[in-house]
Design a protein around this motif. Structure first.
Motif, mmCIF file in Angstrom:
data_model
loop_
_atom_site.group_PDB
_atom_site.id
_atom_site.type_symbol
_atom_site.label_atom_id
_atom_site.label_comp_id
_atom_site.label_asym_id
_atom_site.label_seq_id
_atom_site.Cartn_x
_atom_site.Cartn_y
_atom_site.Cartn_z
ATOM 1 N N ASN A 88 0.812 -1.215 0.000
ATOM 2 C CA ASN A 88 0.000 0.000 0.000
ATOM 3 C C ASN A 88 0.850 1.272 0.000
ATOM 4 N N ALA A 89 0.639 2.150 0.992
ATOM 5 C CA ALA A 89 1.280 3.462 0.977
ATOM 6 C C ALA A 89 2.792 3.388 1.003
ATOM 7 N N ALA A 90 3.334 2.312 1.579
ATOM 8 C CA ALA A 90 4.789 2.197 1.677
ATOM 9 C C ALA A 90 5.451 1.963 0.324
ATOM 10 N N SER A 91 4.645 1.697 -0.700
ATOM 11 C CA SER A 91 5.229 1.351 -2.002
ATOM 12 C C SER A 91 6.042 2.484 -2.612
ATOM 13 N N THR A 92 5.791 3.721 -2.192
ATOM 14 C CA THR A 92 6.504 4.869 -2.780
ATOM 15 C C THR A 92 7.740 5.269 -1.998
ATOM 16 N N THR A 93 8.051 4.558 -0.905
ATOM 17 C CA THR A 93 9.252 4.886 -0.139
ATOM 18 C C THR A 93 10.479 4.532 -0.967
ATOM 19 N N PRO A 94 11.596 5.218 -0.736
ATOM 20 C CA PRO A 94 12.807 4.942 -1.527
ATOM 21 C C PRO A 94 13.244 3.477 -1.452
ATOM 22 N N GLU A 95 13.089 2.851 -0.265
ATOM 23 C CA GLU A 95 13.507 1.457 -0.120
ATOM 24 C C GLU A 95 12.690 0.538 -1.028
ATOM 25 N N CYS A 96 11.390 0.809 -1.123
ATOM 26 C CA CYS A 96 10.533 -0.051 -1.943
ATOM 27 C C CYS A 96 10.709 0.236 -3.434
ATOM 28 N N VAL A 97 10.913 1.486 -3.777
ATOM 29 C CA VAL A 97 11.186 1.813 -5.172
ATOM 30 C C VAL A 97 12.462 1.093 -5.623
ATOM 31 N N ALA A 98 13.466 1.066 -4.742
ATOM 32 C CA ALA A 98 14.721 0.379 -5.073
ATOM 33 C C ALA A 98 14.520 -1.121 -5.212
ATOM 34 N N ASP A 99 13.465 -1.644 -4.585
ATOM 35 C CA ASP A 99 13.197 -3.082 -4.662
ATOM 36 C C ASP A 99 12.317 -3.428 -5.856
ATOM 37 N N GLY A 100 12.012 -2.443 -6.690
ATOM 38 C CA GLY A 100 11.222 -2.709 -7.889
ATOM 39 C C GLY A 100 9.728 -2.694 -7.676
ATOM 40 N N VAL A 101 9.267 -1.996 -6.654
ATOM 41 C CA VAL A 101 7.838 -1.944 -6.352
ATOM 42 C C VAL A 101 7.222 -0.708 -7.005
ATOM 43 N N PRO A 102 6.161 -0.864 -7.811
ATOM 44 C CA PRO A 102 5.516 0.277 -8.452
ATOM 45 C C PRO A 102 4.591 1.018 -7.493
ATOM 46 N N PRO A 103 4.292 2.280 -7.749
ATOM 47 C CA PRO A 103 3.340 3.030 -6.900
ATOM 48 C C PRO A 103 1.976 2.342 -6.881
ATOM 49 N N GLY A 104 1.349 2.380 -5.704
ATOM 50 C CA GLY A 104 0.026 1.785 -5.566
ATOM 51 C C GLY A 104 0.023 0.276 -5.413
ATOM 52 N N TYR A 105 1.200 -0.310 -5.252
ATOM 53 C CA TYR A 105 1.282 -1.768 -5.107
ATOM 54 C C TYR A 105 0.510 -2.238 -3.887
ATOM 55 N N GLU A 106 -0.242 -3.325 -4.066
ATOM 56 C CA GLU A 106 -0.955 -3.968 -2.964
ATOM 57 C C GLU A 106 -0.630 -5.447 -2.973
ATOM 58 N N GLN A 107 -0.181 -5.965 -1.865
ATOM 59 C CA GLN A 107 0.130 -7.380 -1.762
ATOM 60 C C GLN A 107 -1.146 -8.192 -1.959
ATOM 61 N N SER A 108 -1.154 -9.034 -2.991
ATOM 62 C CA SER A 108 -2.376 -9.769 -3.328
ATOM 63 C C SER A 108 -2.742 -10.791 -2.268
ATOM 64 N N ASN A 109 -1.747 -11.432 -1.720
ATOM 65 C CA ASN A 109 -2.029 -12.540 -0.814
ATOM 66 C C ASN A 109 -0.947 -12.596 0.258
ATOM 67 N N PRO A 110 -1.319 -12.680 1.551
ATOM 68 C CA PRO A 110 -0.289 -12.755 2.596
ATOM 69 C C PRO A 110 0.472 -14.071 2.592
ATOM 70 N N GLN A 111 -0.079 -15.111 1.945
ATOM 71 C CA GLN A 111 0.639 -16.381 1.868
ATOM 72 C C GLN A 111 1.546 -16.364 0.645
ATOM 73 N N ILE A 112 2.860 -16.376 0.894
ATOM 74 C CA ILE A 112 3.861 -16.360 -0.170
ATOM 75 C C ILE A 112 4.479 -17.747 -0.269
ATOM 76 N N SER A 113 4.531 -18.294 -1.464
ATOM 77 C CA SER A 113 5.109 -19.617 -1.655
ATOM 78 C C SER A 113 6.626 -19.541 -1.576
ATOM 79 N N VAL A 114 7.201 -20.309 -0.659
ATOM 80 C CA VAL A 114 8.641 -20.361 -0.463
ATOM 81 C C VAL A 114 9.129 -21.753 -0.861
ATOM 82 N N ILE A 115 10.045 -21.789 -1.795
ATOM 83 C CA ILE A 115 10.599 -23.055 -2.250
ATOM 84 C C ILE A 115 11.718 -23.488 -1.300
ATOM 85 N N THR A 116 11.629 -24.727 -0.847
ATOM 86 C CA THR A 116 12.629 -25.278 0.069
ATOM 87 C C THR A 116 13.188 -26.561 -0.515
#
Length: 962
Positions: free
Chosen positions: A667-695
């Motif tokens: 959400n609002a944090a997407s425009t912070t310099p740290e998130c911009v550097a991580d490749g996050v576009p403005p207005g980004y919203e995390q679609s799902n809190p469950q992230i698939s992690v490959i082990t």
């Protein structure tokens, strides 16, 4: 791997050479059997933590002994419950903390251990605790989800146990691999005369379900040259649904649906209209089973049967979970000991255990689209929901293919197919036999024994309520192509609950069957006795050799291997290795009745191990026991240890763990310099809190190495002996410190994410990848030798027995563990978040845990009261700032208050009616204390590995003999 050289081991070897003992060093991971009858062995004993048999070993090593009476007074009905409630125990798997559908496949390749129960000492993990039965290693668990690296204590019936000895100190030089955190040695019943029957029943009075009942039968006897005991045990525990516990009514208590799933029964659709370029995030209106998409309505004010997806639309998965998983166990056990001659004996032991268990999770979601992040071509890269599909309301193809994919996320929860249900059938068998005896060396007697053992655990798991992602892909595509496939039926994911018909389910919903096994074969030989007299007494030794072979495999359903399983995928695992070991141990008296006190003894041990897949390694241990006076004892030890990687850790293939992660750039944090550097576009919203992690396992893993320090003392003041106010008073204190180098585990995924975003750590940033919409679509967290674990703390023990009075005898026991440090520092020098007083990842390390017990007896009556204390904890609010449940939003922390459970028991015994008749009534959690609400816990709103179930548990037992 080249042989490892340790300074302590070298020092011990030098001492051994100086002793000039012409013996071959030898080893076994298991103490020899209990001393066989014979006049010359009756005065020798053996305790866990040393291999030397001799008289008066009291206080040589810090062993906590749980007698049969202690076990009965606890009110617990399984070995796991007994040992998990020790103050030195950490978070471990049990029947409250057990869900195949939610925890996925951990990176150690062991699976979720569904239906199993384990023990953790010093919060170092169950895989770093060695479990012995009568001194012989027990086979690791098998639960049909991986190749486990810890013992399932549910395979050992409580009724066959005489006592449990717990060594809370490193002991690799005595027992070999896995004994870094300590040893649990379960001693079975041997001296039994006659038959016995034990019946028990229990129930959670504040919850529906959870009834437990069981029966134990035993028969034992002896003749002039033999002793025997056979027993049978039955135990059943019914399940309790999560809906029985109020805070489990939402995914995270106190936050509403904010952390609910975006895969809902009505469906969530994030897509781009290829005709206009407008991106939508829509869900059908409740009750509208045939919405008609209007492309001219580009905002959230809509009249076409859709509305913009919001927090209120998220799915509450919690009511489908279980508070308590069902379990049914049946066991038969038998052993016989023979005295062939006064100096030669033998034994045989057999056990068969069968377990049926189950766990459950919410209906399995479909996540389709480029944002799905499920590492599946059918869902991410080759999916086309055809415009010709009769249920597609959008009028154009939704696709993940080509240069301009337009389906970003389709989340649908098919409640029509019911919850995911995982049912396990596990069979464990064990057989061992051995010879033992003694012979004279000059005027001294030496004991010897040889042992052989074979044990195997096999499991089948049947999974219903899951789906075939390939068939989903086919059913969503061109109807003509679907019609050409026998049995294929077009699938409707767009109309809400009830629109997935039985015919559709029949095509996409299979029955998934997985299998696994673990096997252990062992041979050992041991020799112990007194060598010669030194200046302060006889120098004693123990030596032995051992050979072990491990075999393990996991065979997932062919559907899973083919990549068609929609749930948590995993590949097959298979491996084996063997180890040859030798050890020697000495006990050297240094002082007897001198100016240094009553006695001062030095113990030395060294062990050599040769693994077929690693090479050789050496470990050593040195200890001192100083009896300053009759009433005051000091002791200390320093030990090296190691743990070889398990089969699952080495050979486990790629699998997926769905971690609940909070993206700091949401959400609002997407425009912070740290998130911009991580490749996050403005207005980004995390679609799902469950992230698939490959082990995955890692064949390049090296063994862990450890160093353990123990310093302690015991004071039994004479002024408290045989007085009007005290019969005996014992005060004990122990300081412990464990350091593990090259610790085998995966790093915390949430911490990796935050290190990359806020610190731009290049190593952390390499673990995951975002797509052009900012969604995390790849997260790798392969097992490795990640760094160093350091922990230290204190154990305090007080035992007070009052003299017998007319009103009876009263005694108190108070045990406390204070964890002063726990840290895992990775190879880059960064500290992982787990620490004392912190709740994280469904487990915690309380700074202080304490148990105070009072026991009273008079005649045939006895009563017990105990209080179990768990210190307060803190946790991250997990992005839930602004909610009332987060008590310190400014610092993003939530407090879990300290918790005390009270248990009570009353028993009456008599021989007047029948032999050994005893009836017992008890209540655990007398005041119905509920566990503190936990924001970061992924199931049921509390930490089930640390706290009891909500409400009271009462039980009744009756036993008699004949």
């Amino acid at each position: 791997m080249s042989p490892q050289r340790h300074p302590l081991a070298a020092c011990v070897r030098l001492c051994l050479l100086l002793s000039a003992l012409p013996l071959c060093a030898a080893a076994q991971d298991a103490p020899p059997p209990e001393p066989e009858p014979g006049a010359r062995t009756l005065d020798t004993v053996q305790v866990t933590g040393t291999r030397i048999r001799r008289a008066e070993m009291e206080g040589q090593v810090p062993v906590q002994v749980l007698t049969r009476e202690d076990i009965d007074r606890s009110g617990f009905s399984s070995v796991a419950e007994v040992v998990q409630n020790l103050t030195a125990s950490g978070a471990a798997l049990n029947t409250k903390f057990n869900s195949s559908g939610n925890f996925g496949f951990p990176p150690d390749g062991g699976g979720v251990g569904a239906g199993a129960a384990t023990v953790d000492l010093r919060h170092l993990g169950a895989k770093r605790v060695l479990v012995l039965v009568d001194g012989i290693r027990w086979v690791n668990e098998s639960s049909a989800s991986g190749v486990g690296s810890a013992v399932d204590l549910n395979t050992i019936p409580l009724s066959i146990i005489e006592r449990i000895e717990v060594l809370e100190d490193g002991a690799s030089s005595i027992y070999g691999s896995d004994a870094i955190a300590g040893v649990v040695n379960i001693i079975t019943r041997k001296d039994v005369d006659g038959a016995s029957v034990q019946l028990h029943y229990g129930d959670y009075s504040d919850l529906a379900g959870g009834d437990t009942w069981g029966a134990d039968l035993g028969w034992g006897g002896s003749s002039e040259r033999a002793r025997w005991f056979v027993g049978a045990s039955y135990f059943r525990q019914d399940e309790i649904s999560s809906i029985e516990y109020g805070p489990a009514g939402v995914p995270v208590p106190g936050t509403g649906l904010a952390n609910g799933s975006s895969a809902t029964p009505t469906g969530r659709f994030v897509f781009q209209d290829p005709n206009t370029g407008v991106v939508y995030d829509l869900t059908p209106n409740t009750g509208d089973t045939d919405p008609a998409f209007d492309p001219t309505q580009t905002g959230c004010e809509r009249t076409d049967g859709f509305h913009c997806f919001g927090t209120a639309d998220r799915f509450n998965f919690s009511p489908y979970n279980l508070l308590l998983t069902p379990s049914e166990r049946k066991s038969v056990f038998g052993q016989a000991q023979f005295d062939f001659t006064p100096t030669l004996g033998g034994y045989v032991r057999v056990l068969y255990n069968e377990r049926e268990s189950a766990n459950q999770a919410a209906p399995e979601p479909f996540f389709l689209g480029t944002d799905a992040g499920v590492y599946n071509d059918y869902a991410e890269r080759t999916l086309v929901i055809s415009a010709a599909n009769p249920y597609n309301p959008f009028g154009f193809d939704l696709t993940t293919m080509g240069d301009a994919p337009n389906l970003f996320l389709l989340g649908r929860r098919p409640v029509e197919g019911g919850p995911r249900r995982f049912e396990q059938e596990v069979e464990t068998w064990y057989a061992s036999a051995g010879l033992n005896g003694l012979f004279d060396v000059g005027a001294r007697s030496w004991d010897w024994d040889v042992n052989v053992m074979r044990s195997e655990s096999k499991a089948d798991q049947t999974n219903t309520g899951s789906y075939n992602i390939r068939r989903i892909n086919e059913a969503l595509g061109d109807p003509a192509a679907c019609a050409a496939i026998s049995g294929c039926v077009p699938l409707n994911l767009f109309g809400g609950p009830g629109t997935i018909t039985p015919d559709m389910l029949a095509w996409i919903q299979p029955v998934v069957r997985d299998r696994s096994s673990n096997a252990l074969s062992l041979f050992s030989a041991n020799l112990t006795g007194e060598m010669f007299d030194g200046w302060a007494g006889a120098i004693s030794f123990a030596a032995g050799v051992e050979y072990r072979e491990y075999e393990g495999e996991y065979r997932p359903d062919p559907l899973t291997v083919a990549g068609e399983y929609n749930g948590v995928p995993s590949g097959p695992t298979s491996g084996e290795y063997d180890v040859r070991e030798a050890y020697v141990e000495f006990l050297v008296p240094l002082v007897r009745d001198g100016w240094l006190g009553k006695s001062l003894d030095l113990s030395l041990a060294s062990r050599w191990s040769d693994y077929s897949n690693f090479g050789g390694t050496n470990t050593g241990k040195i200890g001192l026991r100083w009896q300053v006076a009759d009433e005051f004892l000091l002791r200390g030890s320093f030990a090296e240890g190691f743990r070889a990687p398990s089969i699952g850790e080495l050979y486990g293939t790629l699998s997926r763990f769905d971690a609940t992660l909070v993206d700091p750039c949401n959400n609002a944090a997407s425009t912070t310099p740290e998130c911009v550097a991580d490749g996050v576009p403005p207005g980004y919203e995390q679609s799902n809190p469950q992230i698939s992690v490959i082990t995955s396992g890692n064949a390049e893993l090296e063994p862990e190495t450890s160093r353990s320090l123990m310093l302690g003392g015991v004071w039994s003041p004479s002024f408290a002996d045989a007085t009007a106010w005290s019969d005996r008073l014992d005060l004990g204190v122990t300081f412990y410190r464990h350091t593990i180098d090259g610790a085998i585990q995966a790093l915390d995924a949430q911490t990796i994410l935050e290190r990359c975003i806020f610190g731009r750590d290049p190593v952390s940033c390499g673990f995951y990848e975002r797509n052009d919409r900012g969604q995390i679509v790849r997260f790798d967290n392969i097992l490795g030798n990640v760094g160093t674990i350091r922990t230290d703390g204190w154990d305090f023990d007080v035992g007070w027995r009052l003299p017998e009075q007319a009103w009876g005898r009263l005694g108190f026991d108070w045990k406390t563990t204070w964890v002063t440090k726990y840290e895992l520092v990775n190879e880059a020098g960064q500290a992982e978040p787990r620490a004392p007083g912190v709740e994280i990842n469904n487990s915690a390390i309380p700074e202080r845990t304490s148990t105070l017990s009072a026991n009273w007896s008079r005649g045939g009556w006895s009563a017990a009261w105990s209080a179990r204390y768990i210190d307060r904890l803190t946790e991250s609010c997990g992005g839930a700032n602004g909610f009332d449940i987060c008590d310190d939003s400014a610092s993003d922390t939530n407090a879990l208050g300290s918790t005390t459970y009270h248990d009570a028991q009353l028993a009456w015994a008599t021989d007047a009616w029948m032999k050994d008749f005893r009836i017992t009534l008890g209540v655990n959690n007398v005041f119905g204390k509920d566990p503190p609400i936990c924001l970061s816990c992924s199931l049921n709103g509390y930490d089930a590995s640390t706290y009891d179930l909500p409400g009271r548990f009462w039980y009744a037992r009756v036993g008699f003999g004949f």
